[in-house]
Design an enzyme around this catalytic site. Sequence first.
Site, PDB file in Angstrom:
ATOM      1  N   LYS A   1       0.828  -1.277  -0.057  1.00 32.06           N
ATOM      2  CA  LYS A   1       0.055   0.025   0.004  1.00 32.06           C
ATOM      3  C   LYS A   1       0.808   1.176  -0.129  1.00 32.06           C
ATOM      4  CE  LYS A   1      -3.799  -2.593   2.341  1.00 32.06           C
ATOM      5  NZ  LYS A   1      -4.391  -3.061   3.625  1.00 32.06           N
TER       6      LYS A   1
ATOM      7  N   GLN B  55      -3.655  -1.426   9.918  1.00 32.09           N
ATOM      8  CA  GLN B  55      -3.630  -2.590   8.961  1.00 32.09           C
ATOM      9  C   GLN B  55      -4.266  -3.774  10.133  1.00 32.09           C
ATOM     10  OE1 GLN B  55      -2.686  -3.387   5.880  1.00 32.09           O
ATOM     11  NE2 GLN B  55      -3.575  -5.493   6.444  1.00 32.09           N
TER      12      GLN B  55
ATOM     13  N   ASP C 140     -10.420   3.677   4.836  1.00 29.73           N
ATOM     14  CA  ASP C 140     -10.492   2.173   4.634  1.00 29.73           C
ATOM     15  C   ASP C 140     -11.800   1.776   4.957  1.00 29.73           C
ATOM     16  OD1 ASP C 140      -9.378  -0.294   3.835  1.00 29.73           O
ATOM     17  OD2 ASP C 140      -8.727  -0.793   5.694  1.00 29.73           O
TER      18      ASP C 140
END
Lengths: 283, 283
Positions: free
Chosen positions: A55, A99, A122
């Site tokens: 990413k 994450q 996200d």
Amino acid sequence: MADNALILNGTMVADRIKEELTSRVEALKAKGIVPCLATILVGDDPSSATYVRMKGNACERLGIESRRIHLGAGTTTEELIAVIEQLNGDEDVHGILLQHPVPHHIDERAAFEAIAIGKDVDGVTMLGFAQNAFGQADYPSCTPAAIMAILDHYDLPIEGKHAVVVGRSPILGKPVSLMLLNRNATVTVCHSKTEGLAELVRQGDIVVAAVGKPAFIQGDWIKEGAVVLDAGYNKGNIGDVDYEACLAKASAVTPVPAGVGPVTIATLLKHTVDAAERRVFQP
Amino acid sequence: MADNALILNGTMVADRIKEELTSRVEALKAKGIVPCLATILVGDDPSSATYVRMKGNACERLGIESRRIHLGAGTTTEELIAVIEQLNGDEDVHGILLQHPVPHHIDERAAFEAIAIGKDVDGVTMLGFAQNAFGQADYPSCTPAAIMAILDHYDLPIEGKHAVVVGRSPILGKPVSLMLLNRNATVTVCHSKTEGLAELVRQGDIVVAAVGKPAFIQGDWIKEGAVVLDAGYNKGNIGDVDYEACLAKASAVTPVPAGVGPVTIATLLKHTVDAAERRVFQP
């Protein structure tokens, strides 16, 4: 339909998204703004480290700043939340990605909820989930959004179709089900406690595999002509769908790799640029 | 199974809930706290006025204070939100119910979102929706919660069953689907754009009707032995299910009236008492 399935090329879809972002990043930079995604990795899980690196690298290739924060495996929930709150208050950071999974001793939900909604690129907060459920999210979860982007890129019809989603996680199965529902699909959500799974999957005009088990969805579970989206990514580059067997039945299918994965990352980049633009143009 | 269907007695389920509340209300009063539900009615829709009155009266019969606010049809979104914010700040008010629908010129979503999460006893806020979707809501929407309460009261199994929900509104179809999913049902959500509706409903071990169309669900759409929950309430006391026809096929069915409706109101009372207790015991 045998062996004639259209391969849904995620790399191409991702490239289209990124192409469109390039000029937007330049326009932001001309105004003195560098879009910035902060990624937080907690601990040393090698897969998580790989995902975060991918990413970050994708950001940098597009001229988006990647602020990479790596916290030790012993980080407490409170310490993690303090880091997130600092990023919330940092005007140079436009998006925050934590994450997951985080180490077990951390309250992941509390950490997700600490992310400011305007930086939740996200789509992991509860409020972001609900906005998405109501069709009003600025930043729906990236993998569900990627699945929708692939369907749309290939002009695959959704309205009135029967979509069968296998998996019900808060960041994938549930939100993609709601997105398909909001686009007027009839949606069936299956999971580990589902009885008669094969028969149910066989009804799907659209099948979304989000199970996390390699090659779990069998070829003979797929209705002739179905569209199959494989959001799984298991060891050895294996999806949740038995790909070869599925090719013989489906009308269209995402491969693994180069299917949903790259579009997920491109969506994350897009959300980061969206967030930076919102800061500039709607301060 | 013909004509042997169990009638799911909502009045009885509601009475059980209210019985259990009586002593809790007394315990609160002994501490000087009178649980209080504020209801807000905007405009002069006769059905809405009736619903609000029923809720207020149900409160009073149980010793819960009913603060009834009636605003004119010309009330603006801003004025409505100001009223809600005042109630949010009023320590004597434990729950806030904004009767919907509100007049068209009002931004209903903005008004709902103004309700403090701790007083959102009707589960209408986005955050409340998401908490419910994740199985963590203090106050899930009352009608979905009532449907689950009826299933549980009668010990009707949910796990592994195929639930077919007809309707996808933010306060009924969507939340009840997520509640059934969280209880390990396989869930199909159908709606106005669904193709082959009869065939899909026919798969349901559990059928939830939340359409808002009188006697819309036909008897021959019901699988032999299915459990049918009718959340509809149309003019002339008619549900969304063709009740008589359904009796011949279902193993259990909620009537209209005296089915889901009274349990919905009892659930609202329960949430109000829960909220008052939280204020006292977790200040």
